[in-house]
Design an enzyme around this catalytic site. Structure first.
Site, short mmCIF file in Angstrom:
data_model
loop_
_atom_site.label_atom_id
_atom_site.label_comp_id
_atom_site.label_asym_id
_atom_site.label_seq_id
_atom_site.Cartn_x
_atom_site.Cartn_y
_atom_site.Cartn_z
N ASN A 135 0.83 -1.20 0.00
CA ASN A 135 0.00 0.00 0.00
C ASN A 135 0.87 1.25 0.00
OD1 ASN A 135 -2.66 1.44 0.42
ND2 ASN A 135 -1.53 2.14 2.24
N ASP A 227 -0.30 -6.71 3.54
CA ASP A 227 -0.71 -5.74 4.54
C ASP A 227 -1.75 -4.76 4.00
OD1 ASP A 227 -0.18 -4.35 7.13
OD2 ASP A 227 0.56 -2.76 5.83
N HIS A 231 -6.93 -0.81 1.50
CA HIS A 231 -6.59 0.58 1.21
C HIS A 231 -5.74 0.74 -0.05
CE1 HIS A 231 -8.20 1.69 5.07
NE2 HIS A 231 -7.41 0.85 5.68
N GLU A 268 -4.79 -8.90 4.59
CA GLU A 268 -5.40 -8.25 5.75
C GLU A 268 -6.51 -7.32 5.29
OE1 GLU A 268 -4.20 -5.25 9.44
OE2 GLU A 268 -3.27 -5.02 7.48
#
Ligand code: CA
Length: 537
Positions: A135, A227, A231, A268
């Site tokens: 991200n 991770d 987003h 996640e």
């Protein structure tokens, strides 16, 4: 964007011709048949060179604690997979802001040390997942620094820029950060030190795939934990779970499966099951089931079984068990013992539930010895307690972060000398899970108990079944009876074997309709006690 998607579709079609079909299906292979994964923060696991910081060679020295490679030995935890929190070079203690994706953090060791770790893990039957942070990067990453300084930088479009500060996020914070160089702003969802990558830029996508190839082919890993994936892409003021994020993950997951058909990717998605289900069927292999984990903690905290199984039943109805992962706590959450008010008996109950319910379970290091820990974050990630020695045997130097105050009692040495310890319960339950296909892969069948404090369910695989009965209340209960709907078990008379030791349950008679009727397995269920009973016809 369009050409990237078109290419992905065409390439996928070509590859399906070239490779076995199984290679294209998410989540195939060994991951289906009973995996338990152990999450490790290398900085806090074991220090081999006396600088107070855990390292790769320290982890190698402790691999036998995780799995000694002998299936018959229960001296080890028995986990056959480890998830390493970020190992790449980073200026922060936690590593979630990477400066070099191709180099191991020098505080942890060298790339060669990492390859040796993978080799030693594989010799013991432990597969290795590494945290992959796509991200964002560190604001110290050379590409970001170049893009910040030069508006004509080739890396300029790897990040997100605005001449004006953007809108505040849903929590009232700033996602747009002022450039220290000129009058402009860059996007960083979590923090100014973590500028988001522009994952819609095809060059960034290609780089993400190249990094995956490097870790699989050069470093030998078996997959990735990705991770903060919800987003990854922003669309206007929407920063979570947008279509572009799914597009990226579809391409990334296909790439990993193409270069390593036996690999595993788990993401996640810190969100509800509903949001998580949008990430299937064709993106990453699996995701963490936060709702299932909260359900266990909530049930154990309140001592009420009502609602406990609902997230598990919903996930079971939607996905194969190896494609979602329950856990109790991870590195972002208050540790189980602390969340349960320091009640170690409740921590035992929580572990019993986690390791007998379906899904591919993850255990965060230290949970098995009932380590405590609460926010702020570094206190959730403190050094592992090994012995009664100074610094709990984690280091001979000053540990990078002070230990928890209970290191003299909550340590591996103390737990090993107590047959009834939480560590020994983890060892037993993980080994049982790997030995009994009903526990790892069997269908979850809920039972109705006559008392609300009792959780009861079957795990059934073909003609094998295991019955789990857990008294989550803090008083003993007498004459608790269990019932099921029709078709729970084949008709017949069943004897039981108590897989955790201790007395067997009363025999069970199942009528022609396969229904369990008012079955009382034990005259009394001890307070805060779990029973794992293999049923044989
Ligand atoms: Ca060290």
């Amino acid at each position: 964007m369009k050409s990237r998607l078109a290419c992905a579709a065409v390439c996928g079609a070509l590859l399906r011709l070239a490779l076995p079909v199984a290679a294209q299906e998410p989540g195939q292979s060994a991951w289906q048949s009973g995996t338990v994964c152990y999450e490790i923060f290398i900085r806090s696991f074991y220090d081999s060179d006396d600088d107070g910081i855990g390292d790769l060679n320290g982890l190698i020295q402790k691999l036998d604690y995780i799995n000694d490679g002998s299936p018959s030995s229960e001296r080890d935890l028995g986990a056959n997979c480890i998830w390493l929190m970020p190992v790449a070079a980073s200026p922060s203690y936690h590593g979630y802001d990477v400066t070099d994706y191709y180099r191991v953090n020098p505080e942890y060791g060298s790339n060669d040390d990492f390859k040796r770790l993978v080799s030693e893990a594989h010799q013991r039957g432990i597969r290795v997942l590494v945290d992959m942070v796509l991200n964002h990067v560190s604001s110290e990453h050379p590409y970001f620094k170049h893009a910040l300084l030069h508006t004509d930088s080739p890396y300029r479009n790897w990040f997100l820029w605005s001449p004006r500060p953007g809108p505040k996020n849903a929590w009232g914070g700033e996602n747009w950060h002022r450039s220290p160089v000129r009058e402009e702003y860059y996007y960083g969802f979590f923090w100014s030190g973590m500028p988001d990558l522009n994952v819609e830029n095809p060059e960034v996508v290609e780089e993400a795939k190249k990094i995956a190839t490097f870790w699989i082919e050069e470093m030998g890993v078996d997959g990735f934990r990705l991770d903060a994936i919800r987003h990854l892409v922003e669309e206007g003021d929407r920063t979570e779970n947008v279509a572009g994020t799914h597009d990226f993950l579809r391409e990334y997951g296909a790439h990993v499966r193409r270069i390593a058909p036996g690999a595993f990717t788990i993401g996640e998605v810190y969100d509800s099951i509903g949001a998580m289900l949008a990430y299937y069927p064709d993106q990453l292999d699996a995701h963490f089931a936060f709702e299932a984990s909260d359900s266990i903690l909530s049930a154990v905290r309140t001592g009420s079984a009502s609602g406990l199984l609902q997230p598990f039943l919903r996930l079971q109805s939607e996905l194969p068990a190896h494609r979602w992962s329950p856990f109790l706590r991870n590195h972002d959450q208050t540790r189980t013992l602390t969340a349960l008010g320091g009640d170690s008996a409740r921590a035992r109950v929580a572990a019993t539930l986690l390791l007998t319910l379906p899904g591919l379970p993850f255990v965060y290091y230290g949970e098995e010895i009932a380590m405590s820990g609460d926010k702020p974050d570094p206190r959730l990630r403190t050094p592992m307690h090994w012995t009664h020695a100074r610094a709990a045997g984690f280091t001979r130097a000053i540990p990078w972060e002070p230990l928890q105050p209970d290191s003299l009692t909550a340590n591996v040495e103390a737990h090993e000398s107590d047959a009834g310890s939480l560590l020994n319960l983890h060892r037993r339950l993980i080994h049982l899970r790997l030995q009994h296909a009903a526990l790892s892969a069997g269908q979850l069948l809920p039972l109705t108990a006559s008392h609300d404090a009792v959780a009861a369910y079957l795990r059934r695989q073909d003609d094998r079944a295991v019955l789990i009965v857990v008294n989550m209340g803090n008083v003993p209960l007498t004459r608790v009876s269990l019932s099921s709907s029709a078709g729970a078990l084949p008709p017949g008379r069943y004897a039981s074997t108590n897989l955790l030791g201790g007395t067997s349950a009363a025999s069970l008679r199942v009528g022609a309709d396969g229904r369990i009727r008012v079955y009382v397995p034990f005259a009394e269920l001890a307070a805060l006690e779990g029973y794992v009973l293999e049923l044989s016809n």
